[in-house]
Design a protein around this motif. Sequence first.
Motif, PDB file in Angstrom:
ATOM      1  N   LYS A 198      11.798   8.654 -15.187  1.00 54.78           N
ATOM      2  CA  LYS A 198      11.172   7.329 -15.158  1.00 54.78           C
ATOM      3  C   LYS A 198      10.560   7.055 -13.798  1.00 54.78           C
ATOM      4  CE  LYS A 198      14.354   5.496 -18.550  1.00 54.78           C
ATOM      5  NZ  LYS A 198      15.217   4.391 -18.940  1.00 54.78           N
ATOM      6  N   LEU A 199       9.374   6.454 -13.832  1.00 50.58           N
ATOM      7  CA  LEU A 199       8.684   6.048 -12.606  1.00 50.58           C
ATOM      8  C   LEU A 199       8.470   4.541 -12.642  1.00 50.58           C
ATOM      9  CD1 LEU A 199       5.860   8.721 -12.371  1.00 50.58           C
ATOM     10  CD2 LEU A 199       7.944   8.619 -11.045  1.00 50.58           C
ATOM     11  N   ASP A 200       8.989   3.853 -11.647  1.00 54.84           N
ATOM     12  CA  ASP A 200       8.753   2.420 -11.532  1.00 54.84           C
ATOM     13  C   ASP A 200       7.334   2.190 -11.030  1.00 54.84           C
ATOM     14  OD1 ASP A 200      11.335   1.662 -12.309  1.00 54.84           O
ATOM     15  OD2 ASP A 200      12.098   1.939 -10.280  1.00 54.84           O
ATOM     16  N   ILE A 201       6.619   1.291 -11.698  1.00 50.55           N
ATOM     17  CA  ILE A 201       5.261   0.945 -11.293  1.00 50.55           C
ATOM     18  C   ILE A 201       5.350  -0.250 -10.352  1.00 50.55           C
ATOM     19  CG2 ILE A 201       2.980   0.226 -12.078  1.00 50.55           C
ATOM     20  CD1 ILE A 201       3.708   1.488 -14.797  1.00 50.55           C
ATOM     21  N   PRO A 202       4.743  -0.156  -9.170  1.00 47.87           N
ATOM     22  CA  PRO A 202       4.796  -1.299  -8.249  1.00 47.87           C
ATOM     23  C   PRO A 202       4.155  -2.543  -8.871  1.00 47.87           C
ATOM     24  CG  PRO A 202       3.876   0.632  -7.153  1.00 47.87           C
ATOM     25  CD  PRO A 202       4.000   0.968  -8.602  1.00 47.87           C
ATOM     26  N   GLU A 203       4.638  -3.703  -8.447  1.00 45.46           N
ATOM     27  CA  GLU A 203       4.127  -4.965  -8.984  1.00 45.46           C
ATOM     28  C   GLU A 203       2.648  -5.176  -8.677  1.00 45.46           C
ATOM     29  OE1 GLU A 203       6.626  -7.900  -7.260  1.00 45.46           O
ATOM     30  OE2 GLU A 203       8.384  -7.296  -8.403  1.00 45.46           O
ATOM     31  N   VAL A 228       0.842  -1.200   0.000  1.00 40.99           N
ATOM     32  CA  VAL A 228       0.000   0.000   0.000  1.00 40.99           C
ATOM     33  C   VAL A 228       0.879   1.254   0.000  1.00 40.99           C
ATOM     34  CG1 VAL A 228      -1.635   1.343   1.389  1.00 40.99           C
ATOM     35  CG2 VAL A 228      -2.010  -1.098   1.028  1.00 40.99           C
ATOM     36  N   VAL A 229       1.942   1.235   0.792  1.00 41.87           N
ATOM     37  CA  VAL A 229       2.864   2.376   0.835  1.00 41.87           C
ATOM     38  C   VAL A 229       3.519   2.571  -0.533  1.00 41.87           C
ATOM     39  CG1 VAL A 229       5.043   3.196   1.814  1.00 41.87           C
ATOM     40  CG2 VAL A 229       3.276   2.275   3.314  1.00 41.87           C
ATOM     41  N   ALA A 230       3.953   1.484  -1.174  1.00 44.95           N
ATOM     42  CA  ALA A 230       4.582   1.574  -2.497  1.00 44.95           C
ATOM     43  C   ALA A 230       3.599   2.128  -3.528  1.00 44.95           C
ATOM     44  CB  ALA A 230       5.096   0.206  -2.933  1.00 44.95           C
ATOM     45  N   GLU A 231       2.343   1.716  -3.455  1.00 44.52           N
ATOM     46  CA  GLU A 231       1.329   2.231  -4.388  1.00 44.52           C
ATOM     47  C   GLU A 231       1.098   3.724  -4.176  1.00 44.52           C
ATOM     48  OE1 GLU A 231      -2.086  -0.249  -3.786  1.00 44.52           O
ATOM     49  OE2 GLU A 231      -1.094  -2.016  -4.633  1.00 44.52           O
ATOM     50  N   HIS A 232       1.005   4.157  -2.921  1.00 41.47           N
ATOM     51  CA  HIS A 232       0.818   5.579  -2.632  1.00 41.47           C
ATOM     52  C   HIS A 232       2.027   6.394  -3.091  1.00 41.47           C
ATOM     53  CE1 HIS A 232      -3.037   5.550  -0.595  1.00 41.47           C
ATOM     54  NE2 HIS A 232      -2.650   4.491   0.102  1.00 41.47           N
ATOM     55  N   GLU A 233       3.223   5.861  -2.888  1.00 42.52           N
ATOM     56  CA  GLU A 233       4.428   6.560  -3.350  1.00 42.52           C
ATOM     57  C   GLU A 233       4.414   6.719  -4.868  1.00 42.52           C
ATOM     58  OE1 GLU A 233       7.963   4.650  -1.977  1.00 42.52           O
ATOM     59  OE2 GLU A 233       7.598   5.196   0.115  1.00 42.52           O
ATOM     60  N   PHE A 234       4.025   5.666  -5.580  1.00 45.25           N
ATOM     61  CA  PHE A 234       3.957   5.749  -7.033  1.00 45.25           C
ATOM     62  C   PHE A 234       2.958   6.819  -7.469  1.00 45.25           C
ATOM     63  CE2 PHE A 234       1.421   4.501 -10.755  1.00 45.25           C
ATOM     64  CZ  PHE A 234       2.364   4.717 -11.739  1.00 45.25           C
ATOM     65  N   LEU A 235       1.772   6.811  -6.872  1.00 47.12           N
ATOM     66  CA  LEU A 235       0.754   7.794  -7.257  1.00 47.12           C
ATOM     67  C   LEU A 235       1.208   9.218  -6.936  1.00 47.12           C
ATOM     68  CD1 LEU A 235      -2.449   5.850  -6.176  1.00 47.12           C
ATOM     69  CD2 LEU A 235      -1.596   6.222  -8.498  1.00 47.12           C
ATOM     70  N   ASN A 236       1.869   9.415  -5.803  1.00 47.30           N
ATOM     71  CA  ASN A 236       2.399  10.739  -5.465  1.00 47.30           C
ATOM     72  C   ASN A 236       3.500  11.148  -6.438  1.00 47.30           C
ATOM     73  OD1 ASN A 236       0.706  11.281  -3.291  1.00 47.30           O
ATOM     74  ND2 ASN A 236       2.075  10.303  -1.824  1.00 47.30           N
TER      75      ASN A 236
END
Length: 112
Positions: A81-86, A28-36
Amino acid sequence: MLETIIVLILSVVIITFSFPNLMRSRQVVAEHEFLNDFRQSWQAAQVRSKTKHIETMVTFDPVSYQIEFDWRDQQKLVKGKLDIPETILVRKFDDFKMHENGYTKPRTQEFQ
């Protein structure tokens, strides 16, 4: 001796049941970081487009599973570049251009 074994067994049980929750919390933290990070990259591209009149290409690379923001700065190609979480599945992403005025044609990108 018996107390030590009981404490060890209880410790293993507690860790075993809490581990999946810890993994989901990290996801969840990784997803929020990606969206931010995506939001910040988007806003930076808009500001750059409006102030410097530079077009930005936004593309999805399925091999590296990244979203790229590409623009030219004094004839040099710059890539953000932005890495997308798995845990995020890219269902549909059509590459597009952010124009020199900071706007794009309306479109829908699908993430799950």
